[in-house]
Design a protein around this motif. Structure first.
Motif, short mmCIF file in Angstrom:
data_model
loop_
_atom_site.label_atom_id
_atom_site.label_comp_id
_atom_site.label_asym_id
_atom_site.label_seq_id
_atom_site.Cartn_x
_atom_site.Cartn_y
_atom_site.Cartn_z
N ILE A 164 -8.19 26.19 -15.17
CA ILE A 164 -9.40 25.46 -14.78
C ILE A 164 -9.10 23.97 -14.64
O ILE A 164 -9.49 23.31 -13.66
CB ILE A 164 -10.52 25.68 -15.81
CG1 ILE A 164 -10.93 27.16 -15.84
CG2 ILE A 164 -11.73 24.80 -15.52
CD1 ILE A 164 -11.87 27.52 -16.98
N TYR A 165 -8.40 23.43 -15.64
CA TYR A 165 -8.03 22.01 -15.63
C TYR A 165 -7.15 21.68 -14.43
O TYR A 165 -7.37 20.68 -13.73
CB TYR A 165 -7.30 21.68 -16.94
CG TYR A 165 -6.42 20.46 -16.88
CD1 TYR A 165 -6.98 19.18 -16.87
CD2 TYR A 165 -5.03 20.58 -16.82
CE1 TYR A 165 -6.16 18.05 -16.81
CE2 TYR A 165 -4.21 19.47 -16.76
CZ TYR A 165 -4.78 18.21 -16.75
OH TYR A 165 -3.98 17.09 -16.67
N GLN A 166 -6.17 22.53 -14.15
CA GLN A 166 -5.22 22.27 -13.07
C GLN A 166 -5.91 22.31 -11.70
O GLN A 166 -5.59 21.52 -10.81
CB GLN A 166 -4.09 23.30 -13.15
CG GLN A 166 -2.87 22.95 -12.32
CD GLN A 166 -2.89 23.60 -10.95
OE1 GLN A 166 -3.65 24.55 -10.71
NE2 GLN A 166 -2.08 23.09 -10.04
N GLN A 167 -6.87 23.20 -11.55
CA GLN A 167 -7.60 23.27 -10.28
C GLN A 167 -8.44 22.03 -10.05
O GLN A 167 -8.62 21.59 -8.91
CB GLN A 167 -8.49 24.52 -10.28
CG GLN A 167 -7.71 25.83 -10.18
CD GLN A 167 -8.61 27.04 -10.32
OE1 GLN A 167 -9.82 26.95 -10.13
NE2 GLN A 167 -8.03 28.18 -10.68
N LYS B 88 -14.29 28.95 -25.58
CA LYS B 88 -14.84 28.64 -24.26
C LYS B 88 -13.80 27.90 -23.43
O LYS B 88 -13.53 26.71 -23.67
CB LYS B 88 -16.10 27.79 -24.40
CG LYS B 88 -17.25 28.54 -25.09
CD LYS B 88 -18.52 27.70 -25.13
CE LYS B 88 -19.67 28.49 -25.74
NZ LYS B 88 -20.93 27.69 -25.76
N PRO B 89 -13.20 28.57 -22.44
CA PRO B 89 -12.15 27.94 -21.63
C PRO B 89 -12.60 26.64 -20.97
O PRO B 89 -11.82 25.69 -20.86
CB PRO B 89 -11.82 29.00 -20.58
CG PRO B 89 -12.25 30.29 -21.20
CD PRO B 89 -13.44 29.97 -22.05
N GLU B 90 -13.86 26.59 -20.53
CA GLU B 90 -14.35 25.38 -19.87
C GLU B 90 -14.34 24.18 -20.82
O GLU B 90 -14.02 23.06 -20.42
CB GLU B 90 -15.78 25.60 -19.34
CG GLU B 90 -15.89 26.66 -18.26
CD GLU B 90 -15.93 28.08 -18.83
OE1 GLU B 90 -15.95 28.22 -20.07
OE2 GLU B 90 -15.94 29.03 -18.03
N ALA B 91 -14.69 24.43 -22.10
CA ALA B 91 -14.70 23.34 -23.08
C ALA B 91 -13.28 22.86 -23.37
O ALA B 91 -13.03 21.66 -23.51
CB ALA B 91 -15.37 23.82 -24.37
N VAL B 92 -12.35 23.80 -23.43
CA VAL B 92 -10.94 23.43 -23.67
C VAL B 92 -10.40 22.66 -22.46
O VAL B 92 -9.70 21.65 -22.62
CB VAL B 92 -10.09 24.69 -23.93
CG1 VAL B 92 -8.64 24.29 -24.19
CG2 VAL B 92 -10.65 25.47 -25.12
N ALA B 93 -10.74 23.11 -21.26
CA ALA B 93 -10.29 22.42 -20.04
C ALA B 93 -10.82 20.99 -19.99
O ALA B 93 -10.10 20.06 -19.59
CB ALA B 93 -10.73 23.21 -18.81
N LYS B 94 -12.07 20.80 -20.38
CA LYS B 94 -12.65 19.46 -20.40
C LYS B 94 -11.90 18.56 -21.36
O LYS B 94 -11.60 17.39 -21.05
CB LYS B 94 -14.13 19.54 -20.79
CG LYS B 94 -14.82 18.18 -20.85
CD LYS B 94 -16.28 18.33 -21.27
CE LYS B 94 -16.95 16.96 -21.39
NZ LYS B 94 -18.38 17.09 -21.81
N ALA B 95 -11.56 19.10 -22.55
CA ALA B 95 -10.82 18.31 -23.54
C ALA B 95 -9.43 17.95 -23.02
O ALA B 95 -8.93 16.84 -23.26
CB ALA B 95 -10.72 19.10 -24.84
N MET B 96 -8.80 18.87 -22.30
CA MET B 96 -7.49 18.58 -21.71
C MET B 96 -7.60 17.43 -20.72
O MET B 96 -6.73 16.55 -20.67
CB MET B 96 -6.93 19.83 -21.04
CG MET B 96 -6.66 20.98 -21.99
SD MET B 96 -6.13 22.49 -21.15
CE MET B 96 -4.41 22.13 -20.87
#
Length: 458
Positions: free
Chosen positions: A301-304, A406-414
């Motif tokens: 998610i983060y990479q996209q 929650k992958p979205e929450a982890v992606a936001k933190a990244m």
């Protein structure tokens, strides 16, 4: 009481220690403690390290003026836990049987006893499944059986460490009280209750085994040193452990990591195909609770979102088979060029990876402490980690927290770690203050104070 003329003698059970990173952070803590024991209050304490053939060569390197390492087979005599090395059974000495027959009979009896224990343990497991529901207690039958077996074993070993080796206290840093002796004070480290809080990662038999193990620890220890207040509260919650048996001493081992020269760091990074400040770091063995799979989903998610600006992701840790499963998943996700598996690193290589990273991403579903958080603080790196378990206790207000499910929450933190420099700078200032609460010498002093207090009550 110990006479003023001699040092307190502590036996340290290191038989569970394995090579590489199989023991996780527990091994790093134990090795750091051994190094500290060799230079702190050496006039007051001496140590007998109990080793096995697979770890003796490693452990003998920690011998010093007040530390001696011996094989367990040497301590207990010929590989048996008998205080009379090579002694024949009393019936032989009385002339009732021939020596060979007596030894054969003893060997046969030992096999029968071991077989009976296995049968009873399996029977207890199945009875437990019914009894646990009726009595609303975890594994009541097997816990009782395990307590009887351990009590009998402790009485059988009585006097070997205390008499032959003049030991005043047994320290079990890997928790297992397998060398307990009747009348010998025992202090152990308690790490976590993962199988209670994340039972779906374990089958029924493994959960029962871990519960029996913790009950034995609870029953046989005079003091349990918990690695966090979270772990201390878990002992109270799950085992109803008396408060006076528990104490919390945080893991303060980050100071062992001495920073390396820029030239060395660059050489290590180049050998791994990495560039400074161009990756996020997750140092963890590939155990299920470390949550690698969800982190990969979050990274996608983060990479996209950030495409060409996205940082890479670096994994280190042991357990090759689990790593191979994740590598296959990375390939299927089309992330092979962005995710780096470095395996188990030696300490110098680990330091270089720490110095080169942009920050720590730590999505673990369960931690008894959280050593990498303090290591990141030590290297002045910003941290984003889970908001569960012991991690808020360790990180305080100096980290970015997220829901690790929650992958979205982890992606936001990244994204914050990688691209919000103002937020990271604020975290780094707070982390320096936070780090002052975790000092290696204070940790060592508290361990030795526990040893003294337990012996004084004998």
């Amino acid at each position: 009481m110990i006479g003023a003329s001699r040092r307190i003698r502590v036996a340290v059970d290191l038989t569970p220690l394995r090579g590489g990173g199989e023991n996780g952070g527990a091994k790093t803590l134990v090795i750091t403690l051994l190094q500290e024991f060799a230079r702190y209050r050496t006039d007051d304490f001496e140590y007998l390290l109990i080793a096995e053939p697979w770890n003796y060569e490693e452990l003998k390197n920690y011998q010093s003026d007040n530390i001696v390492c011996q094989l367990k087979s040497e301590i207990y005599g010929g590989g048996t836990q008998s205080s009379s090395k090579g002694a024949l059974p009393s019936s032989t000495l009385r002339g009732k049987t021939k020596p060979g027959a007596a030894l054969s009979t003893a060997k046969l009896k030992g096999r029968v006893v071991r077989f009976a224990k296995r049968v009873i343990a399996k029977l207890a497991y199945f009875i437990d499944k019914v009894a646990s529901k009726v009595l609303n207690t975890q594994n009541p039958v097997s816990n009782l059986f395990d307590r009887l077996v351990r009590t009998t074993s402790a009485r059988t070993r009585s006097g070997i460490l205390q008499g032959k080796h003049r030991v005043d206290l047994l320290f079990c840093p890997f928790s297992a009280p397998t060398l307990a002796e009747h009348g010998l004070p025992l202090v152990a480290i308690g790490y976590d209750f993962q199988h209670f809080d994340l039972p779906f990662f374990f089958d029924d038999i493994e959960r029962a085994h871990r519960t029996r193990f913790l009950n034995a620890l609870n029953y046989q220890s005079q003091k349990i040193i918990c690695i966090s207040d979270f772990t201390r509260q878990s002992f109270i919650k799950h085992l109803n452990t008396p408060l006076d048996k528990l104490t919390a001493i945080p893991i303060c081992i980050h100071e062992r990591l001495e920073k390396k020269s820029d030239a060395y760091v660059e050489s290590v990074l180049a050998s791994q195909g990495l560039q400074r400040d161009c990756y996020l770091f997750f140092p963890a063995n590939f155990w299920p609770h470390k949550n690698h799979s969800l982190l990969l989903a979050a990274y996608s998610i983060y990479q996209q979102k950030f495409t060409d600006q996205a940082l890479d992701l670096v994994f280190t840790g042991a357990l090759q088979s689990s790593q191979e499963t994740l590598e296959s998943l990375v390939h299927k996700m089309g992330l092979s060029g962005r995710i780096h598996f470095l395996g188990f690193l030696n300490q110098d290589e680990l330091i270089a990876i720490w110095q080169g990273t942009k920050g720590l991403i730590f999505p673990s579903l369960y931690e008894g402490f959280g050593i990498p958080v303090l290591e990141a603080f030590w290297f002045d790196k910003p941290v984003a980690c889970s908001n569960i378990g012991s991690l808020p206790e360790v990180g305080g207000d100096a980290v970015i927290y997220f829901n690790p499910r929650k992958p979205e929450a982890v992606a936001k933190a990244m994204g914050q770690l990688a691209h919000d420099q103002d937020a990271c700078s604020r975290l780094q200032v707070l982390a320096k203050d936070r780090l002052q609460h975790f000092k290696k010498q204070r940790m060592t002093s508290e361990y030795l104070s526990v040893f003294e207090a337990v012996i004084a009550k004998k």
